[in-house]
Each structure stands twice: as structure tokens, then as C-alpha cells.
Design a protein around this motif. Structure first.
Motif, mmCIF file in Angstrom:
data_model
loop_
_atom_site.group_PDB
_atom_site.id
_atom_site.type_symbol
_atom_site.label_atom_id
_atom_site.label_comp_id
_atom_site.label_asym_id
_atom_site.label_seq_id
_atom_site.Cartn_x
_atom_site.Cartn_y
_atom_site.Cartn_z
ATOM 1 N N ASP A 1 0.855 -1.183 0.000
ATOM 2 C CA ASP A 1 0.000 0.000 0.000
ATOM 3 C C ASP A 1 0.900 1.246 0.000
ATOM 4 O OD1 ASP A 1 -1.774 2.058 0.507
ATOM 5 O OD2 ASP A 1 -2.806 1.022 2.136
ATOM 6 N N PRO A 2 0.795 2.098 -1.034
ATOM 7 C CA PRO A 2 1.671 3.283 -1.099
ATOM 8 C C PRO A 2 1.361 4.327 -0.033
ATOM 9 C CG PRO A 2 0.051 3.341 -2.855
ATOM 10 C CD PRO A 2 -0.062 1.993 -2.214
ATOM 11 N N ALA A 3 0.224 4.175 0.657
ATOM 12 C CA ALA A 3 -0.113 5.109 1.728
ATOM 13 C C ALA A 3 0.355 4.580 3.075
ATOM 14 C CB ALA A 3 -1.615 5.369 1.745
ATOM 15 N N THR A 4 1.444 3.794 3.061
ATOM 16 C CA THR A 4 2.041 3.282 4.298
ATOM 17 C C THR A 4 3.551 3.498 4.271
ATOM 18 O OG1 THR A 4 2.412 1.049 3.411
ATOM 19 C CG2 THR A 4 0.283 1.484 4.457
ATOM 20 N N GLU A 5 4.134 3.495 5.440
ATOM 21 C CA GLU A 5 5.582 3.668 5.561
ATOM 22 C C GLU A 5 6.342 2.520 4.902
ATOM 23 O OE1 GLU A 5 8.858 4.404 9.160
ATOM 24 O OE2 GLU A 5 6.698 4.391 9.587
ATOM 25 N N GLU A 6 5.715 1.351 4.853
ATOM 26 C CA GLU A 6 6.365 0.162 4.302
ATOM 27 C C GLU A 6 6.734 0.316 2.831
ATOM 28 O OE1 GLU A 6 5.626 -4.689 3.848
ATOM 29 O OE2 GLU A 6 4.011 -3.382 4.546
ATOM 30 N N TYR A 7 5.983 1.132 2.109
ATOM 31 C CA TYR A 7 6.242 1.326 0.676
ATOM 32 C C TYR A 7 7.684 1.773 0.437
ATOM 33 C CZ TYR A 7 4.961 2.462 -4.180
ATOM 34 O OH TYR A 7 4.869 2.504 -5.558
ATOM 35 N N ASP A 8 8.192 2.611 1.333
ATOM 36 C CA ASP A 8 9.542 3.165 1.176
ATOM 37 C C ASP A 8 10.644 2.132 1.366
ATOM 38 O OD1 ASP A 8 8.372 5.670 0.814
ATOM 39 O OD2 ASP A 8 8.414 6.114 2.964
ATOM 40 N N THR A 9 10.319 0.976 1.937
ATOM 41 C CA THR A 9 11.340 -0.058 2.141
ATOM 42 C C THR A 9 11.490 -0.966 0.918
ATOM 43 O OG1 THR A 9 9.807 -1.664 3.127
ATOM 44 C CG2 THR A 9 10.815 -0.060 4.609
ATOM 45 N N HIS A 10 10.626 -0.788 -0.069
ATOM 46 C CA HIS A 10 10.656 -1.650 -1.258
ATOM 47 C C HIS A 10 10.980 -0.909 -2.550
ATOM 48 C CE1 HIS A 10 9.054 -5.123 0.946
ATOM 49 N NE2 HIS A 10 8.310 -4.239 1.589
ATOM 50 N N LEU A 11 10.674 0.376 -2.600
ATOM 51 C CA LEU A 11 10.956 1.196 -3.789
ATOM 52 C C LEU A 11 11.501 2.546 -3.350
ATOM 53 C CD1 LEU A 11 7.669 0.541 -5.797
ATOM 54 C CD2 LEU A 11 9.938 -0.233 -6.503
ATOM 55 N N LYS A 12 12.420 3.092 -4.136
ATOM 56 C CA LYS A 12 12.940 4.429 -3.846
ATOM 57 C C LYS A 12 13.389 5.081 -5.152
ATOM 58 C CE LYS A 12 17.918 3.851 -3.317
ATOM 59 N NZ LYS A 12 19.083 4.223 -2.499
ATOM 60 N N ARG A 13 13.843 6.325 -5.056
ATOM 61 C CA ARG A 13 14.429 7.004 -6.204
ATOM 62 C C ARG A 13 15.944 7.054 -6.037
ATOM 63 N NH1 ARG A 13 10.667 9.632 -9.368
ATOM 64 N NH2 ARG A 13 8.639 9.945 -8.366
ATOM 65 N N ASN A 14 16.659 6.892 -7.140
ATOM 66 C CA ASN A 14 18.107 7.072 -7.071
ATOM 67 C C ASN A 14 18.423 8.553 -7.224
ATOM 68 O OD1 ASN A 14 17.903 7.653 -9.824
ATOM 69 N ND2 ASN A 14 18.694 5.676 -10.486
ATOM 70 N N SER A 15 19.695 8.897 -7.250
ATOM 71 C CA SER A 15 20.099 10.306 -7.297
ATOM 72 C C SER A 15 19.666 10.993 -8.584
ATOM 73 C CB SER A 15 21.624 10.413 -7.142
ATOM 74 O OG SER A 15 22.279 9.676 -8.171
ATOM 75 N N ASN A 16 19.316 10.205 -9.591
ATOM 76 C CA ASN A 16 18.873 10.759 -10.867
ATOM 77 C C ASN A 16 17.356 10.933 -10.932
ATOM 78 O OD1 ASN A 16 19.623 11.723 -13.453
ATOM 79 N ND2 ASN A 16 18.921 9.821 -14.386
ATOM 80 N N GLY A 17 16.663 10.468 -9.882
ATOM 81 C CA GLY A 17 15.211 10.589 -9.843
ATOM 82 C C GLY A 17 14.469 9.388 -10.383
ATOM 83 N N GLU A 18 15.199 8.356 -10.819
ATOM 84 C CA GLU A 18 14.554 7.150 -11.338
ATOM 85 C C GLU A 18 14.060 6.292 -10.175
ATOM 86 O OE1 GLU A 18 17.259 6.262 -15.277
ATOM 87 O OE2 GLU A 18 18.119 5.898 -13.287
ATOM 88 N N ILE A 19 12.927 5.622 -10.363
ATOM 89 C CA ILE A 19 12.413 4.709 -9.355
ATOM 90 C C ILE A 19 13.119 3.364 -9.513
ATOM 91 C CG2 ILE A 19 10.374 3.466 -8.519
ATOM 92 C CD1 ILE A 19 8.696 5.829 -9.472
ATOM 93 N N ILE A 20 13.631 2.835 -8.412
ATOM 94 C CA ILE A 20 14.349 1.558 -8.446
ATOM 95 C C ILE A 20 13.860 0.647 -7.317
ATOM 96 C CG2 ILE A 20 16.425 2.541 -9.516
ATOM 97 C CD1 ILE A 20 17.715 2.536 -6.720
ATOM 98 N N PRO A 21 13.949 -0.677 -7.510
ATOM 99 C CA PRO A 21 13.505 -1.624 -6.475
ATOM 100 C C PRO A 21 14.582 -1.865 -5.426
ATOM 101 C CG PRO A 21 14.188 -2.832 -8.420
ATOM 102 C CD PRO A 21 14.308 -1.365 -8.765
ATOM 103 N N LEU A 22 14.151 -2.179 -4.209
ATOM 104 C CA LEU A 22 15.075 -2.464 -3.117
ATOM 105 C C LEU A 22 14.981 -3.910 -2.638
ATOM 106 C CD1 LEU A 22 14.436 0.753 -0.980
ATOM 107 C CD2 LEU A 22 16.383 0.325 -2.494
#
Length: 203
Positions: free
Chosen positions: A108-129
Motif C-alpha cells: 500500500d503506497p499510503a504506508t511507511e512500508e512502501y519506502d522499504t521496497h521502492l525508492k528514487r536514485n540520485s537521478n530521480g529514477e524509481i528503483i527496487p530495493l
């Protein structure tokens, strides 16, 4: 860097229950801060069709005889058209008691957990964790989308708005200096949005 940048998306705990999920649009716009929950596209700065997605798809709710979930606010996600269409009816699990099994499914993107699985790199691209992040990354086709360009264009648009406010309070050479910066940023933003218009299917 978080997918949603400095915005924290959380659904309200108290709300009036409604029969039709489309009736929650106002609440979703506010709780998702007018941003796509999945890719973090900010509709305040980027023109894009926005829709209401079901975290657990409608077909899955019907298959497992949980039709009440179709209009349950906790199952709704404010989404851009591209994310919604990419995800659509995908449901890799054989039940809807959980939304993932650690490898496949959704966060659920409306939870804190979302940030532990996907993030942006320094270029702004979304990458998986994680493995689960990789599953969502593939479903949303982030590898092929212009998430970096959208992010940069949004950042530039924010700078433009800051400059506008400063320019209104300045005079003389200092005002001229800020006007030059303003036009430079505006030109960059216009060029980026022209590219995005030409490649709407990749945004």
C-alpha cells in the motif's frame, strides 16, 4: 530518496462511508496530496489523467466473494492513468487476506512500508530495493518510463514558483538577475514537458 519525495501519503482514519468508490475522490486527492500513490507523479505540477485504483482489484474482490472491498476506502489508491492501466487486474495471490507474500503482490503506497521496497536514485529514477519491490517495478514498468524526467521537471516547476514569489518583491538589478533564472528554468521545464507530451505512454 523516497518515491513521494517530501510528501507523506496516509489515508484518514475517520471518514463517512459511501456506497460508490468514485465518491471518495475528494478524500483521495487530499490524503494522497494530489499525487499518484505508485509513481509519485505530482498532479499539482504535471498534467496527467488521474484515476482511482483498487489495491485489491475488482475482479479479485469478486472472485473471492469480498465485493464489499470494492468500495472500501482502505482499498483505494489515487493513481495516474499509466500506473492504473499497468497494474489493472493483476493479482498473483490465491486469496485476498494479504496483499503480498513477500515476493509477489503489492505494498500500500499510503504506508511507511512502501519506502522499504521502492525508492528514487540520485537521478530521480524509481528503483527496487527488495524482491517484492522488483515485482512492483516490473508490473508498473518503471524501467521503461520517464520517471527521472518527470521528477526533474517537477523539481524545476517548484523552483519556478519560488522564483515568481521572489521576483514580485525585488527591484533593479537583483530583479533582473532573478528574471534571467526564471526564464532559464521555464525554458527547461517547457522542453521537458514537450518531450513528455510526445511520449505520454511512458509517463
Amino acid at each position: 530518496m523516497r518515491v513521494h519525495g517530501d510528501k507523506i501519503l496516509r489515508r484518514r482514519a475517520k471518514y463517512r462511508k459511501k456506497k460508490r468508490y468514485t465518491s471518495y475522490k475528494k478524500e483521495l486527492v487530499e490524503d494522497f496530496q494530489n499525487m499518484c500513490g505508485y509513481c509519485g507523479k505530482d498532479f499539482n505540477y504535471m498534467r496527467c489523467e488521474h484515476q482511482i485504483d483498487h489495491l485489491i482489484p475488482v475482479d479479485a474482490c469478486k472472485k473471492f466473494k469480498q465485493e464489499n472491498m470494492i468500495s472500501e476506502y482502505s482499498n483505494l489508491v489515487y493513481s495516474c492513468r499509466v500506473c492504473n492501466r499497468n497494474k489493472w487486474n493483476d493479482w498473483p495471490l490465491d486469496n485476498i487476506n494479504d496483499i503480498h507474500d513477500g515476493q509477489k503482490g503489492y505494498i500500500d503506497p499510503a504506508t511507511e512500508e512502501y519506502d522499504t521496497h521502492l525508492k528514487r536514485n540520485s537521478n530521480g529514477e524509481i528503483i527496487p530495493l527488495t524482491s517484492l519491490g522488483n515485482y512492483m517495478y516490473d508490473i508498473f514498468k518503471f524501467e521503461y518510463r520517464l520517471t527521472s524526467l518527470i521528477w526533474k521537471a517537477t523539481c524545476i516547476k517548484k523552483e519556478i514558483e519560488i522564483l515568481k514569489k521572489k521576483i514580485d518583491k525585488l527591484e533593479g538589478e537583483e530583479r533582473t538577475e532573478y528574471l534571467e533564472k526564471f526564464y532559464l528554468f521555464q525554458t527547461q521545464f517547457d522542453n521537458m514537458t514537450n518531450i513528455l507530451k510526445e511520449k505520454r505512454e511512458l509517463i
